[in-house]
Design a protein around this motif. Sequence first.
Motif, PDB file in Angstrom:
ATOM      1  N   ASP A   1       0.873  -1.174   0.000  1.00  0.00           N
ATOM      2  CA  ASP A   1       0.000   0.000   0.000  1.00  0.00           C
ATOM      3  C   ASP A   1       0.911   1.225   0.000  1.00  0.00           C
ATOM      4  OD1 ASP A   1      -2.062   1.791   0.250  1.00  0.00           O
ATOM      5  OD2 ASP A   1      -2.928   0.915   2.055  1.00  0.00           O
ATOM      6  N   HIS A   2       1.302   1.649  -1.204  1.00  0.00           N
ATOM      7  CA  HIS A   2       2.214   2.780  -1.367  1.00  0.00           C
ATOM      8  C   HIS A   2       1.719   3.680  -2.489  1.00  0.00           C
ATOM      9  CE1 HIS A   2       5.409   1.701   1.413  1.00  0.00           C
ATOM     10  NE2 HIS A   2       5.416   0.470   0.936  1.00  0.00           N
ATOM     11  N   TYR A   3       2.076   4.957  -2.373  1.00  0.00           N
ATOM     12  CA  TYR A   3       1.703   5.951  -3.373  1.00  0.00           C
ATOM     13  C   TYR A   3       2.906   6.491  -4.142  1.00  0.00           C
ATOM     14  CZ  TYR A   3      -3.014   6.236  -1.340  1.00  0.00           C
ATOM     15  OH  TYR A   3      -4.288   5.957  -0.911  1.00  0.00           O
ATOM     16  N   GLU A   4       4.076   5.944  -3.923  1.00  0.00           N
ATOM     17  CA  GLU A   4       5.282   6.381  -4.620  1.00  0.00           C
ATOM     18  C   GLU A   4       6.040   5.153  -5.103  1.00  0.00           C
ATOM     19  OE1 GLU A   4       9.285   8.655  -3.200  1.00  0.00           O
ATOM     20  OE2 GLU A   4       7.395   9.742  -2.935  1.00  0.00           O
ATOM     21  N   SER A   5       6.618   5.229  -6.297  1.00  0.00           N
ATOM     22  CA  SER A   5       7.264   4.054  -6.873  1.00  0.00           C
ATOM     23  C   SER A   5       8.681   3.875  -6.334  1.00  0.00           C
ATOM     24  CB  SER A   5       7.288   4.152  -8.397  1.00  0.00           C
ATOM     25  OG  SER A   5       7.982   5.297  -8.839  1.00  0.00           O
TER      26      SER A   5
ATOM     27  N   VAL B   1       1.607  -3.844   4.076  1.00  0.00           N
ATOM     28  CA  VAL B   1       0.527  -3.508   4.988  1.00  0.00           C
ATOM     29  C   VAL B   1       0.046  -2.096   4.661  1.00  0.00           C
ATOM     30  CG1 VAL B   1       1.267  -4.941   6.934  1.00  0.00           C
ATOM     31  CG2 VAL B   1       2.194  -2.627   6.717  1.00  0.00           C
ATOM     32  N   SER B   2      -1.153  -1.745   5.160  1.00  0.00           N
ATOM     33  CA  SER B   2      -1.659  -0.386   5.000  1.00  0.00           C
ATOM     34  C   SER B   2      -1.128   0.510   6.114  1.00  0.00           C
ATOM     35  CB  SER B   2      -3.195  -0.389   5.026  1.00  0.00           C
ATOM     36  OG  SER B   2      -3.707  -0.951   3.843  1.00  0.00           O
ATOM     37  N   PRO B   3      -0.494   1.641   5.766  1.00  0.00           N
ATOM     38  CA  PRO B   3      -0.011   2.547   6.806  1.00  0.00           C
ATOM     39  C   PRO B   3      -1.174   3.235   7.525  1.00  0.00           C
ATOM     40  CG  PRO B   3       1.074   2.962   4.688  1.00  0.00           C
ATOM     41  CD  PRO B   3      -0.102   2.089   4.419  1.00  0.00           C
ATOM     42  N   VAL B   4      -1.052   3.397   8.813  1.00  0.00           N
ATOM     43  CA  VAL B   4      -2.122   4.050   9.571  1.00  0.00           C
ATOM     44  C   VAL B   4      -2.265   5.520   9.199  1.00  0.00           C
ATOM     45  CG1 VAL B   4      -1.972   2.497  11.546  1.00  0.00           C
ATOM     46  CG2 VAL B   4      -0.543   4.544  11.487  1.00  0.00           C
ATOM     47  N   THR B   5      -1.254   6.076   8.566  1.00  0.00           N
ATOM     48  CA  THR B   5      -1.284   7.489   8.184  1.00  0.00           C
ATOM     49  C   THR B   5      -2.132   7.754   6.948  1.00  0.00           C
ATOM     50  OG1 THR B   5       0.790   6.976   7.060  1.00  0.00           O
ATOM     51  CG2 THR B   5       0.947   8.105   9.181  1.00  0.00           C
TER      52      THR B   5
ATOM     53  N   ALA C   1       2.764   0.887  10.874  1.00  0.00           N
ATOM     54  CA  ALA C   1       2.952   2.286  11.255  1.00  0.00           C
ATOM     55  C   ALA C   1       3.376   3.164  10.082  1.00  0.00           C
ATOM     56  CB  ALA C   1       3.995   2.384  12.374  1.00  0.00           C
ATOM     57  N   GLY C   2       3.754   2.569   8.947  1.00  0.00           N
ATOM     58  CA  GLY C   2       4.233   3.355   7.820  1.00  0.00           C
ATOM     59  C   GLY C   2       5.686   3.763   8.019  1.00  0.00           C
ATOM     60  N   TRP C   3       6.383   4.004   6.900  1.00  0.00           N
ATOM     61  CA  TRP C   3       7.794   4.346   7.012  1.00  0.00           C
ATOM     62  C   TRP C   3       8.311   5.240   5.892  1.00  0.00           C
ATOM     63  CZ3 TRP C   3      10.934   3.069   2.921  1.00  0.00           C
ATOM     64  CH2 TRP C   3      10.412   2.129   2.016  1.00  0.00           C
ATOM     65  N   HIS C   4       7.592   5.312   4.766  1.00  0.00           N
ATOM     66  CA  HIS C   4       8.118   5.986   3.580  1.00  0.00           C
ATOM     67  C   HIS C   4       7.749   7.473   3.640  1.00  0.00           C
ATOM     68  CE1 HIS C   4       9.234   6.719  -0.572  1.00  0.00           C
ATOM     69  NE2 HIS C   4       9.644   5.467  -0.687  1.00  0.00           N
ATOM     70  N   GLU C   5       8.654   8.261   4.178  1.00  0.00           N
ATOM     71  CA  GLU C   5       8.338   9.660   4.474  1.00  0.00           C
ATOM     72  C   GLU C   5       8.035  10.477   3.221  1.00  0.00           C
ATOM     73  OE1 GLU C   5      10.125  13.469   6.972  1.00  0.00           O
ATOM     74  OE2 GLU C   5      11.303  11.628   6.783  1.00  0.00           O
ATOM     75  N   SER C   6       8.784  10.260   2.133  1.00  0.00           N
ATOM     76  CA  SER C   6       8.620  11.139   0.975  1.00  0.00           C
ATOM     77  C   SER C   6       7.253  10.990   0.329  1.00  0.00           C
ATOM     78  CB  SER C   6       9.735  10.896  -0.047  1.00  0.00           C
ATOM     79  OG  SER C   6       9.633   9.615  -0.627  1.00  0.00           O
ATOM     80  N   GLU C   7       6.674   9.776   0.327  1.00  0.00           N
ATOM     81  CA  GLU C   7       5.354   9.630  -0.287  1.00  0.00           C
ATOM     82  C   GLU C   7       4.292  10.360   0.529  1.00  0.00           C
ATOM     83  OE1 GLU C   7       4.121   5.565  -0.701  1.00  0.00           O
ATOM     84  OE2 GLU C   7       4.448   5.103   1.399  1.00  0.00           O
TER      85      GLU C   7
ATOM     86  N   HIS D   1       2.203  13.694  -1.091  1.00  0.00           N
ATOM     87  CA  HIS D   1       0.748  13.555  -1.205  1.00  0.00           C
ATOM     88  C   HIS D   1      -0.008  14.294  -0.101  1.00  0.00           C
ATOM     89  CE1 HIS D   1       2.136  10.294  -3.836  1.00  0.00           C
ATOM     90  NE2 HIS D   1       0.973  10.402  -4.432  1.00  0.00           N
ATOM     91  N   GLY D   2       0.695  15.123   0.641  1.00  0.00           N
ATOM     92  CA  GLY D   2       0.028  15.921   1.667  1.00  0.00           C
ATOM     93  C   GLY D   2      -0.481  15.126   2.845  1.00  0.00           C
ATOM     94  N   LEU D   3       0.188  14.001   3.141  1.00  0.00           N
ATOM     95  CA  LEU D   3      -0.238  13.146   4.238  1.00  0.00           C
ATOM     96  C   LEU D   3       0.643  13.392   5.465  1.00  0.00           C
ATOM     97  CD1 LEU D   3      -0.595   9.865   2.151  1.00  0.00           C
ATOM     98  CD2 LEU D   3      -2.460  11.337   2.936  1.00  0.00           C
TER      99      LEU D   3
END
Length: 313
Positions: free
Chosen positions: A37-41, A73-77, A105-111, A115-117
């Motif tokens: 579950d990511h928004y950046e490649s 997994v889906s990040p909670v953010t 908990a999510g980890w990929h800060e740049s995405e 995306h304004g998250l």
Amino acid sequence: MRFALMIEPQQGLTYADQLAIAKAAEGAGFEALFRSDHYESFPGPVDQPTTDAWTVLAGLARETSRIRLGTLVSPVTFRLPGNLAKVVTTVDEMSGGRVEVGLGAGWHESEHRRHGLPFPPIDERAEMLEEQLQILHGVWDEPDGWSLKGRHYTVEDALFRRRPEPRPRILVGGGGTPRGMRIAARWADEFNLSSSSPDLARSKFAALDEACRAAGRDPATLTRSAMAGVLVGANAGELRMREKALLTTLGGDAGDDWLDERRQRWVYGSPDDARATVARFAEAGVERIMLQDFVPRDLAMIELLGRELVARG
């Protein structure tokens, strides 16, 4: 051993690509298909198209019939907990009860930034994860009127319709930190160890047993799974072809040295090599293995895995 296929669609996979993969995995006998579950490649080129995980899973729910579907997994953010509960329940209904939801908990800060998250510090994200898990249990399992006043989320007088019966299985995934194991022992049906090897799984699962006992839970009630990279060829030429395809996919991020390191811990090589590694994972206590496929457009490899691993258990 139970087998799931895990893919990274942020590497430019369209919905049509993912549907072809899902149908190939279903035909090959895989129990489940999980997607990131990511928004950046990544890894590889950063400008590839990406898709939303739960939107894709909704489509796959209607175009498959047997294979289970979920996120790993889906990040909670990415989603508020009430929205996540409703989305998961809707896709579960669309699938006829075949959905599993993995949370992290999510980890990929740049995405997040692009995306304004929001991307708060890890301690705060871990608290958010625990509260989201509590809310999923609350709206799905607790009586009408259930409430929660947490640090990050508040639920008042819950009235959730329709409730999934049975509710989707909940996975918590990660590298096996003490905090992650404590959260899994309290809230999860399954703990998934990411980027695993058989030796790592053995040591981490021993610690997970202790976390369960500390939480007053029978360790046998928490399913143990592992995510491991996979690259298998029916012969040496086919394997080398897939190695080259993988390195091309990753661009300048990897070379032969990168492959050499992964040969030691991935399900890698000939079918016999792959079965031997899977057996080592089973001996380490892994009940379900998520084969992380970085060349998922190669449907022939999925079919090979079905014949040589899944069909042989």
